[in-house]
Design an enzyme around this catalytic site. Sequence first.
Site, PDB file in Angstrom:
ATOM      1  N   GLU A 159      40.792  38.137  54.521  1.00  0.00           N
ATOM      2  CA  GLU A 159      40.543  36.955  53.683  1.00  0.00           C
ATOM      3  C   GLU A 159      41.422  35.777  54.113  1.00  0.00           C
ATOM      4  O   GLU A 159      41.668  34.866  53.313  1.00  0.00           O
ATOM      5  CB  GLU A 159      40.803  37.278  52.196  1.00  0.00           C
ATOM      6  CG  GLU A 159      39.979  38.400  51.600  1.00  0.00           C
ATOM      7  CD  GLU A 159      38.501  38.059  51.392  1.00  0.00           C
ATOM      8  OE1 GLU A 159      38.085  36.947  51.761  1.00  0.00           O
ATOM      9  OE2 GLU A 159      37.783  38.922  50.878  1.00  0.00           O
TER      10      GLU A 159
ATOM     11  N   HIS B 299      45.159  37.242  46.022  1.00  0.00           N
ATOM     12  CA  HIS B 299      43.805  37.721  45.718  1.00  0.00           C
ATOM     13  C   HIS B 299      43.919  39.194  45.339  1.00  0.00           C
ATOM     14  O   HIS B 299      44.555  39.969  46.053  1.00  0.00           O
ATOM     15  CB  HIS B 299      42.889  37.563  46.934  1.00  0.00           C
ATOM     16  CG  HIS B 299      41.683  38.457  46.864  1.00  0.00           C
ATOM     17  ND1 HIS B 299      40.764  38.379  45.833  1.00  0.00           N
ATOM     18  CD2 HIS B 299      41.255  39.469  47.665  1.00  0.00           C
ATOM     19  CE1 HIS B 299      39.826  39.300  46.018  1.00  0.00           C
ATOM     20  NE2 HIS B 299      40.106  39.978  47.115  1.00  0.00           N
TER      21      HIS B 299
ATOM     22  N   HIS C 188      33.698  40.921  42.620  1.00  0.00           N
ATOM     23  CA  HIS C 188      34.717  41.165  43.651  1.00  0.00           C
ATOM     24  C   HIS C 188      36.145  41.082  43.108  1.00  0.00           C
ATOM     25  O   HIS C 188      36.884  42.060  43.188  1.00  0.00           O
ATOM     26  CB  HIS C 188      34.501  40.167  44.807  1.00  0.00           C
ATOM     27  CG  HIS C 188      35.448  40.353  45.955  1.00  0.00           C
ATOM     28  ND1 HIS C 188      35.202  39.871  47.227  1.00  0.00           N
ATOM     29  CD2 HIS C 188      36.676  40.940  46.041  1.00  0.00           C
ATOM     30  CE1 HIS C 188      36.208  40.185  48.022  1.00  0.00           C
ATOM     31  NE2 HIS C 188      37.117  40.834  47.329  1.00  0.00           N
TER      32      HIS C 188
HETATM   33  P1  13P Z   1      42.237  43.098  53.512  1.00  0.00           P
HETATM   34  O1  13P Z   1      42.682  44.538  53.611  1.00  0.00           O
HETATM   35  O2  13P Z   1      41.663  42.630  54.821  1.00  0.00           O
HETATM   36  O3  13P Z   1      43.329  42.230  52.998  1.00  0.00           O
HETATM   37  O4  13P Z   1      41.016  43.044  52.503  1.00  0.00           O
HETATM   38  C1  13P Z   1      41.141  43.417  51.171  1.00  0.00           C
HETATM   39  C2  13P Z   1      40.255  42.648  50.278  1.00  0.00           C
HETATM   40  O5  13P Z   1      40.499  42.620  49.094  1.00  0.00           O
HETATM   41  C3  13P Z   1      39.104  41.909  50.830  1.00  0.00           C
HETATM   42  O6  13P Z   1      38.528  41.054  49.886  1.00  0.00           O
HETATM   43 ZN    ZN Z   2      38.984  41.572  47.849  1.00  0.00          ZN
END
Ligand code: 13P
Ligand code: ZN
Length: 274
Positions: free
Chosen positions: A115, A139, A210
């Site tokens: 991300e 996030h 999500h």
């Molecule tokens: P990453 O492991 O690449 O950080 O991805 C996790 C995630 O939450 C994708 O939206």
């Molecule tokens: Zn995610």
Amino acid sequence: MQNSFPNCLSEIIKTSRDIWSKGWAEANAGNISVRLDPEIFQTEVAFEQRSDWIALGMDFPVLAGECFLVSGRGKYLRNIELSPEKNIGVIELDNSGRKYRVLWGYESGGGPTSELLAHLKAHAIRKKVSKGVERAVIHVHSPNLITLTYALDLDTPRISKLLWEMHAECIVMFPEGVEFVLWMLPGSSELADATAKGLQRRRIAVWQFHGVVATGRNLDAAFGLIDVAEKAAENYLKTMAGGGVKNKLTTQQLQAIVKHFNLKPDTSILNMEI
Ligand code: 13P
Ligand code: ZN
């Protein structure tokens, strides 16, 4: 030195531990980034170039020359405290803001989070809007906010008013509301663009089906926004499961909070009935 590298590292360790304990990060879910103060950290750690320049595929002129501490792609946030150098890294953007290279970390391979574009877009817009004050982006997959997006037809006004009505802290923490972003492919430039558009006015965005993204002057501030929004979503879902919402904060009560704390809410949302 608040933005020193060791301080940022210990803050990211604490935050990732808290995110895991809250149940917001199953497996490799979630990612964290902090914009480092280059003048401070360059003098503290002898960073070496560890990778060639890598094209970002998007332009970030506002972030040219900036460095970021970023969690790793596919890494478990809960493992950051065990071995930070394997699970997070420091990246530097070049002078055009089109490429990055790794200066430290990601020692077990891989690189920054998938991300990264959403994080950098969020940093770019919030750096501008906050005049450089905001430095942190989180996030996570916080379950109650995600569940809301399956249960209800939402848009930005609806989710904002609903969260304000279900927990009095919400309008205090995010008087500008919560941006709602319809489902888009994780890691895509479209998701990064849509999120950044919302973050022009707001500091928190819910991604349908999500998770959630929040920004702040530091990790505590970004974490706090998510924590409060997540609690309001939990209040709503538990109330629904317990027989339905019979009472909620009224618009008049929300207006009284606004007056008391001298807040500047999005009035088009505040005055709307849902
Ligand atoms: P990453 O492991 O690449 O950080 O991805 C996790 C995630 O939450 C994708 O939206
Ligand atoms: Zn995610």
